[in-house]
Design a protein around this motif. Sequence first.
Motif, PDB file in Angstrom:
ATOM      1  N   GLY A  47      34.135  65.935  49.140  1.00 43.20           N
ATOM      2  CA  GLY A  47      32.741  65.846  49.564  1.00 43.20           C
ATOM      3  C   GLY A  47      31.887  66.922  48.941  1.00 43.20           C
ATOM      4  N   ALA A  48      32.436  68.122  48.849  1.00 42.68           N
ATOM      5  CA  ALA A  48      31.678  69.239  48.275  1.00 42.68           C
ATOM      6  C   ALA A  48      31.437  69.034  46.785  1.00 42.68           C
ATOM      7  CB  ALA A  48      32.432  70.550  48.503  1.00 42.68           C
ATOM      8  N   ALA A  49      32.313  68.311  46.135  1.00 43.13           N
ATOM      9  CA  ALA A  49      32.150  68.050  44.704  1.00 43.13           C
ATOM     10  C   ALA A  49      31.064  67.019  44.439  1.00 43.13           C
ATOM     11  CB  ALA A  49      33.470  67.577  44.105  1.00 43.13           C
ATOM     12  N   ASP A  50      30.609  66.360  45.498  1.00 45.30           N
ATOM     13  CA  ASP A  50      29.516  65.378  45.397  1.00 45.30           C
ATOM     14  C   ASP A  50      29.820  64.308  44.349  1.00 45.30           C
ATOM     15  OD1 ASP A  50      27.098  64.283  46.165  1.00 45.30           O
ATOM     16  OD2 ASP A  50      25.935  65.417  44.694  1.00 45.30           O
ATOM     17  N   VAL A  51      31.010  63.727  44.467  1.00 44.79           N
ATOM     18  CA  VAL A  51      31.444  62.700  43.517  1.00 44.79           C
ATOM     19  C   VAL A  51      30.982  61.334  44.006  1.00 44.79           C
ATOM     20  CG1 VAL A  51      33.434  61.557  42.472  1.00 44.79           C
ATOM     21  CG2 VAL A  51      33.454  64.044  42.826  1.00 44.79           C
ATOM     22  N   ASP A  52      30.330  60.585  43.138  1.00 42.86           N
ATOM     23  CA  ASP A  52      29.913  59.221  43.463  1.00 42.86           C
ATOM     24  C   ASP A  52      31.057  58.280  43.074  1.00 42.86           C
ATOM     25  OD1 ASP A  52      28.704  56.484  42.623  1.00 42.86           O
ATOM     26  OD2 ASP A  52      27.156  57.414  43.871  1.00 42.86           O
ATOM     27  N   LEU A  53      31.628  57.579  44.061  1.00 42.07           N
ATOM     28  CA  LEU A  53      32.802  56.748  43.808  1.00 42.07           C
ATOM     29  C   LEU A  53      32.491  55.621  42.817  1.00 42.07           C
ATOM     30  CD1 LEU A  53      35.769  56.425  44.523  1.00 42.07           C
ATOM     31  CD2 LEU A  53      35.101  54.968  46.446  1.00 42.07           C
ATOM     32  N   ALA A  54      31.321  55.029  42.947  1.00 42.60           N
ATOM     33  CA  ALA A  54      30.949  53.947  42.033  1.00 42.60           C
ATOM     34  C   ALA A  54      30.888  54.440  40.595  1.00 42.60           C
ATOM     35  CB  ALA A  54      29.611  53.344  42.457  1.00 42.60           C
ATOM     36  N   GLU A  55      30.316  55.622  40.395  1.00 40.91           N
ATOM     37  CA  GLU A  55      30.253  56.185  39.055  1.00 40.91           C
ATOM     38  C   GLU A  55      31.639  56.544  38.541  1.00 40.91           C
ATOM     39  OE1 GLU A  55      27.608  59.473  39.010  1.00 40.91           O
ATOM     40  OE2 GLU A  55      25.820  58.305  39.552  1.00 40.91           O
ATOM     41  N   LEU A  56      32.478  57.018  39.456  1.00 43.43           N
ATOM     42  CA  LEU A  56      33.828  57.418  39.063  1.00 43.43           C
ATOM     43  C   LEU A  56      34.634  56.229  38.545  1.00 43.43           C
ATOM     44  CD1 LEU A  56      35.830  59.836  39.040  1.00 43.43           C
ATOM     45  CD2 LEU A  56      36.579  59.084  41.310  1.00 43.43           C
ATOM     46  N   VAL A  57      34.584  55.102  39.256  1.00 47.04           N
ATOM     47  CA  VAL A  57      35.357  53.934  38.802  1.00 47.04           C
ATOM     48  C   VAL A  57      34.729  53.319  37.553  1.00 47.04           C
ATOM     49  CG1 VAL A  57      36.260  53.450  41.100  1.00 47.04           C
ATOM     50  CG2 VAL A  57      34.148  52.339  40.364  1.00 47.04           C
ATOM     51  N   ALA A  58      33.392  53.420  37.430  1.00 48.03           N
ATOM     52  CA  ALA A  58      32.728  52.886  36.240  1.00 48.03           C
ATOM     53  C   ALA A  58      33.141  53.654  34.988  1.00 48.03           C
ATOM     54  CB  ALA A  58      31.210  52.930  36.414  1.00 48.03           C
ATOM     55  N   GLU A  59      33.420  54.945  35.153  1.00 48.05           N
ATOM     56  CA  GLU A  59      33.858  55.764  34.014  1.00 48.05           C
ATOM     57  C   GLU A  59      35.238  55.346  33.517  1.00 48.05           C
ATOM     58  OE1 GLU A  59      33.866  59.714  35.450  1.00 48.05           O
ATOM     59  OE2 GLU A  59      31.680  59.885  35.590  1.00 48.05           O
ATOM     60  N   ASN A  60      36.046  54.784  34.431  1.00 45.50           N
ATOM     61  CA  ASN A  60      37.408  54.333  34.096  1.00 45.50           C
ATOM     62  C   ASN A  60      38.211  55.453  33.431  1.00 45.50           C
ATOM     63  OD1 ASN A  60      39.479  52.407  34.089  1.00 45.50           O
ATOM     64  ND2 ASN A  60      39.032  51.794  31.988  1.00 45.50           N
ATOM     65  N   GLY A  61      38.080  56.641  34.006  1.00 47.94           N
ATOM     66  CA  GLY A  61      38.734  57.811  33.429  1.00 47.94           C
ATOM     67  C   GLY A  61      40.111  58.075  34.017  1.00 47.94           C
ATOM     68  N   PRO A  62      40.589  59.306  33.883  1.00 45.94           N
ATOM     69  CA  PRO A  62      41.931  59.675  34.345  1.00 45.94           C
ATOM     70  C   PRO A  62      42.168  59.416  35.843  1.00 45.94           C
ATOM     71  CG  PRO A  62      41.068  61.355  32.889  1.00 45.94           C
ATOM     72  CD  PRO A  62      39.940  60.408  33.153  1.00 45.94           C
ATOM     73  N   ALA A  63      41.155  59.632  36.670  1.00 47.17           N
ATOM     74  CA  ALA A  63      41.331  59.430  38.109  1.00 47.17           C
ATOM     75  C   ALA A  63      41.646  57.974  38.418  1.00 47.17           C
ATOM     76  CB  ALA A  63      40.079  59.883  38.864  1.00 47.17           C
ATOM     77  N   VAL A  64      41.014  57.051  37.700  1.00 49.29           N
ATOM     78  CA  VAL A  64      41.281  55.624  37.899  1.00 49.29           C
ATOM     79  C   VAL A  64      42.687  55.282  37.429  1.00 49.29           C
ATOM     80  CG1 VAL A  64      40.624  53.286  37.226  1.00 49.29           C
ATOM     81  CG2 VAL A  64      38.853  54.980  37.743  1.00 49.29           C
TER      82      VAL A  64
ATOM     83  N   ILE B 250      31.915  48.593  43.349  1.00 49.26           N
ATOM     84  CA  ILE B 250      33.121  49.390  43.150  1.00 49.26           C
ATOM     85  C   ILE B 250      34.308  48.493  42.836  1.00 49.26           C
ATOM     86  CG2 ILE B 250      34.783  50.905  44.333  1.00 49.26           C
ATOM     87  CD1 ILE B 250      32.443  52.130  45.825  1.00 49.26           C
ATOM     88  N   ALA B 251      34.363  47.322  43.477  1.00 46.21           N
ATOM     89  CA  ALA B 251      35.500  46.416  43.284  1.00 46.21           C
ATOM     90  C   ALA B 251      35.564  45.848  41.870  1.00 46.21           C
ATOM     91  CB  ALA B 251      35.424  45.277  44.303  1.00 46.21           C
ATOM     92  N   GLU B 252      34.427  45.436  41.329  1.00 43.16           N
ATOM     93  CA  GLU B 252      34.419  44.738  40.042  1.00 43.16           C
ATOM     94  C   GLU B 252      34.985  45.593  38.902  1.00 43.16           C
ATOM     95  OE1 GLU B 252      33.646  43.045  36.369  1.00 43.16           O
ATOM     96  OE2 GLU B 252      32.657  44.905  37.016  1.00 43.16           O
ATOM     97  N   PRO B 253      34.606  46.881  38.774  1.00 41.23           N
ATOM     98  CA  PRO B 253      35.164  47.683  37.674  1.00 41.23           C
ATOM     99  C   PRO B 253      36.669  47.916  37.791  1.00 41.23           C
ATOM    100  CG  PRO B 253      33.140  48.673  38.529  1.00 41.23           C
ATOM    101  CD  PRO B 253      33.555  47.607  39.492  1.00 41.23           C
ATOM    102  N   LEU B 254      37.239  47.677  38.985  1.00 37.23           N
ATOM    103  CA  LEU B 254      38.664  47.899  39.192  1.00 37.23           C
ATOM    104  C   LEU B 254      39.476  46.609  39.045  1.00 37.23           C
ATOM    105  CD1 LEU B 254      38.557  50.313  42.271  1.00 37.23           C
ATOM    106  CD2 LEU B 254      39.152  50.903  39.914  1.00 37.23           C
ATOM    107  N   SER B 255      38.850  45.543  38.569  1.00 36.75           N
ATOM    108  CA  SER B 255      39.521  44.242  38.502  1.00 36.75           C
ATOM    109  C   SER B 255      40.746  44.273  37.589  1.00 36.75           C
ATOM    110  CB  SER B 255      38.544  43.164  38.030  1.00 36.75           C
ATOM    111  OG  SER B 255      37.999  43.492  36.755  1.00 36.75           O
ATOM    112  N   THR B 256      40.685  45.019  36.502  1.00 29.21           N
ATOM    113  CA  THR B 256      41.818  45.090  35.581  1.00 29.21           C
ATOM    114  C   THR B 256      43.008  45.778  36.244  1.00 29.21           C
ATOM    115  OG1 THR B 256      40.365  45.169  33.658  1.00 29.21           O
ATOM    116  CG2 THR B 256      42.631  45.938  33.357  1.00 29.21           C
ATOM    117  N   GLU B 257      42.750  46.908  36.902  1.00 27.93           N
ATOM    118  CA  GLU B 257      43.819  47.633  37.597  1.00 27.93           C
ATOM    119  C   GLU B 257      44.402  46.785  38.730  1.00 27.93           C
ATOM    120  OE1 GLU B 257      41.631  50.333  35.219  1.00 27.93           O
ATOM    121  OE2 GLU B 257      40.889  48.955  36.766  1.00 27.93           O
TER     122      GLU B 257
END
Length: 351
Positions: free
Chosen positions: A19-36, A203-210
């Motif tokens: 929460g303190a990092a102020d991470v936007d989950l939608a942006e995070l999954v859209a990036e499709n980076g290491p966390a995903v 959020i769901a759509e960018p994760l369709s491949t995973e």
Amino acid sequence: MERLHARYPFLDASRAAVGAADVDLAELVAENGPAVERGHERVRRALLEGTTAPEEPRLWSTRAELLSYPIARVLVSLLDVPGATEKYAAAEATTARERFVEDFEADLELKSAAGDRLTLEELLADFDLSGGVDPVGDGRFALDVTAYLELAAGLDGTEWRLAGRPLSDGTVRVSRPELYTLLREAVAGKVAEGLPLSVPEGIAEPLSTELASIRRAIAELDPPLSFEAVAPGLFPPCMRALLSRIRDGETLSDHSLFSLVSFLLATGLDESEVIDLCSLSEGAAEMVQGQIARLRDEETTVAAPPSCAVMDEYGDCVDKDDLCETIRHPLSYYETRLRRTPEDRITDWRQ
């Protein structure tokens, strides 16, 4: 974000760090980076191998490891597979137990804790157990009886029954390994809390491949659920209603018949038992036999019954109870009811 948070992402402090990092989950999954990528691995290994530990720990930064946890919870919620939530939570808890045992034993040997290690006191505090667990010497602890009953409820084995343990001043004595196992159960409960999530399309759509990748992986497994008893009284309300209608002689629509028959087959009934349970006439029996034939392929694999969402679309989701609000598949409902019902109160219809 600290290494401790990444090792134990279910802790209150870990969630606060996200929460303190102020991470936007939608942006995070859209990036499709290491966390995903790590979140995908986390769920896949949980469902296939019973662990959420990374295959190659050095690949992941502390940030990717910590943020993979909320992504994994989203993926599990989107799966809509019976038993997936429970298996994922159990895998997270198993991995956590391995880690905190390592940390606790190191703490015992060194008499002090490094900043990246979890202490027993910190974990107890996170579960509001600070005042309910006291060391009594010889590697044993006095655990508040109410907490013991809650944590041991899901454990098999006569050794966990309260009747076999002496009570003293409202506490139960447990060994250190037993306390670790009970804390593993506490972790599983905390991980499962709030699942499945309601996931926005963005959020769901960018994760369709995973999601598709995980579905393909688990499709190769044996059926996730098997039942030792067929107890119609414990069926979900939708299936009890369909069973009642067909027993009353009503001709069910194709989709309703598919839902009922596939569910009954999944509980362990064979063709003749399905016909007997449904009290079918000769003509109706032939129709059900045809339905069963269509449900099986050349390898006699039974098609899975529809999820709750599909049952709702069919108009067959009726008489919902409190348990219905927490599950996403009729088989998950039945599994939960069987698990929560004492064995001596379960009568197998086949007997």
